[in-house]
Design a protein around this motif. Sequence first.
Motif, mmCIF file in Angstrom:
data_model
loop_
_atom_site.group_PDB
_atom_site.id
_atom_site.type_symbol
_atom_site.label_atom_id
_atom_site.label_comp_id
_atom_site.label_asym_id
_atom_site.label_seq_id
_atom_site.Cartn_x
_atom_site.Cartn_y
_atom_site.Cartn_z
ATOM 1 N N GLY A 179 0.781 -1.230 0.000
ATOM 2 C CA GLY A 179 0.000 0.000 0.000
ATOM 3 C C GLY A 179 0.809 1.274 0.000
ATOM 4 N N ARG A 180 1.025 1.814 -1.149
ATOM 5 C CA ARG A 180 1.588 3.156 -1.288
ATOM 6 C C ARG A 180 0.714 3.883 -2.286
ATOM 7 N N SER A 181 0.370 5.098 -1.961
ATOM 8 C CA SER A 181 -0.480 5.865 -2.861
ATOM 9 C C SER A 181 0.341 6.311 -4.073
ATOM 10 N N LYS A 182 -0.360 6.731 -5.092
ATOM 11 C CA LYS A 182 0.301 7.175 -6.315
ATOM 12 C C LYS A 182 1.218 8.366 -6.031
ATOM 13 N N SER A 183 0.761 9.280 -5.181
ATOM 14 C CA SER A 183 1.588 10.448 -4.864
ATOM 15 C C SER A 183 2.861 10.044 -4.134
ATOM 16 N N GLU A 184 2.785 9.031 -3.268
ATOM 17 C CA GLU A 184 3.991 8.562 -2.584
ATOM 18 C C GLU A 184 4.969 7.935 -3.570
ATOM 19 N N LYS A 185 4.464 7.178 -4.529
ATOM 20 C CA LYS A 185 5.330 6.580 -5.544
ATOM 21 C C LYS A 185 6.006 7.655 -6.388
ATOM 22 N N ILE A 186 5.252 8.673 -6.782
ATOM 23 C CA ILE A 186 5.809 9.763 -7.595
ATOM 24 C C ILE A 186 6.853 10.529 -6.797
ATOM 25 N N GLN A 187 6.569 10.785 -5.520
ATOM 26 C CA GLN A 187 7.513 11.515 -4.681
ATOM 27 C C GLN A 187 8.824 10.745 -4.533
ATOM 28 N N THR A 188 8.748 9.443 -4.320
ATOM 29 C CA THR A 188 9.947 8.618 -4.188
ATOM 30 C C THR A 188 10.757 8.643 -5.478
ATOM 31 N N GLU A 189 10.068 8.512 -6.614
ATOM 32 C CA GLU A 189 10.764 8.536 -7.906
ATOM 33 C C GLU A 189 11.421 9.893 -8.140
ATOM 34 N N THR A 190 10.747 10.974 -7.794
ATOM 35 C CA THR A 190 11.306 12.317 -7.953
ATOM 36 C C THR A 190 12.545 12.494 -7.086
ATOM 37 N N GLU A 191 12.477 12.043 -5.846
ATOM 38 C CA GLU A 191 13.636 12.156 -4.946
ATOM 39 C C GLU A 191 14.809 11.344 -5.484
ATOM 40 N N ARG A 192 14.526 10.169 -6.036
ATOM 41 C CA ARG A 192 15.587 9.331 -6.593
ATOM 42 C C ARG A 192 16.254 10.027 -7.790
ATOM 43 N N GLU A 193 15.435 10.624 -8.649
ATOM 44 C CA GLU A 193 15.995 11.336 -9.808
ATOM 45 C C GLU A 193 16.823 12.539 -9.365
ATOM 46 N N GLN A 194 16.329 13.299 -8.397
ATOM 47 C CA GLN A 194 17.050 14.477 -7.922
ATOM 48 C C GLN A 194 18.380 14.096 -7.290
ATOM 49 N N SER A 195 18.386 13.026 -6.517
ATOM 50 C CA SER A 195 19.641 12.626 -5.891
ATOM 51 C C SER A 195 20.633 12.144 -6.951
ATOM 52 N N GLY A 196 20.152 11.488 -7.993
ATOM 53 C CA GLY A 196 21.029 11.063 -9.086
ATOM 54 C C GLY A 196 21.626 12.252 -9.821
ATOM 55 N N ARG A 197 20.797 13.262 -10.077
ATOM 56 C CA ARG A 197 21.307 14.466 -10.752
ATOM 57 C C ARG A 197 22.298 15.211 -9.865
ATOM 58 N N ARG A 198 22.018 15.263 -8.572
ATOM 59 C CA ARG A 198 22.928 15.936 -7.637
ATOM 60 C C ARG A 198 24.276 15.221 -7.616
ATOM 61 N N LEU A 199 24.251 13.898 -7.606
ATOM 62 C CA LEU A 199 25.479 13.117 -7.609
ATOM 63 C C LEU A 199 26.254 13.340 -8.905
ATOM 64 N N ASP A 200 25.554 13.322 -10.037
ATOM 65 C CA ASP A 200 26.214 13.564 -11.329
ATOM 66 C C ASP A 200 26.800 14.972 -11.394
ATOM 67 N N GLY A 201 26.158 15.930 -10.759
ATOM 68 C CA GLY A 201 26.647 17.313 -10.774
ATOM 69 C C GLY A 201 27.906 17.503 -9.963
#
Length: 62
Positions: free
Chosen positions: A33-55
């Motif tokens: 049980g994870r809502s759609k907004s929780e899934k989107i938030q997790t994916e967004t945080e994962r993408e942001q951390s990846g971009r921060r690491l690449d930067g």
Amino acid sequence: MTMGNVVNLNRFRKQAERQKDKARAETNRLLYGRSKSEKIQTETEREQSGRRLDGHKLTPED
């Protein structure tokens, strides 16, 4: 001799089935049980951390 009350067995069978379904649904909510907004938030945080690491890389990859 008196007649007893008529008992509808289908009602009891369906009621027991509904209770099993509710228990199974509760288990699934806990496991998956994870809502759609929780899934989107997790994916967004994962993408942001990846971009921060690449930067912060010293040499860019070609």
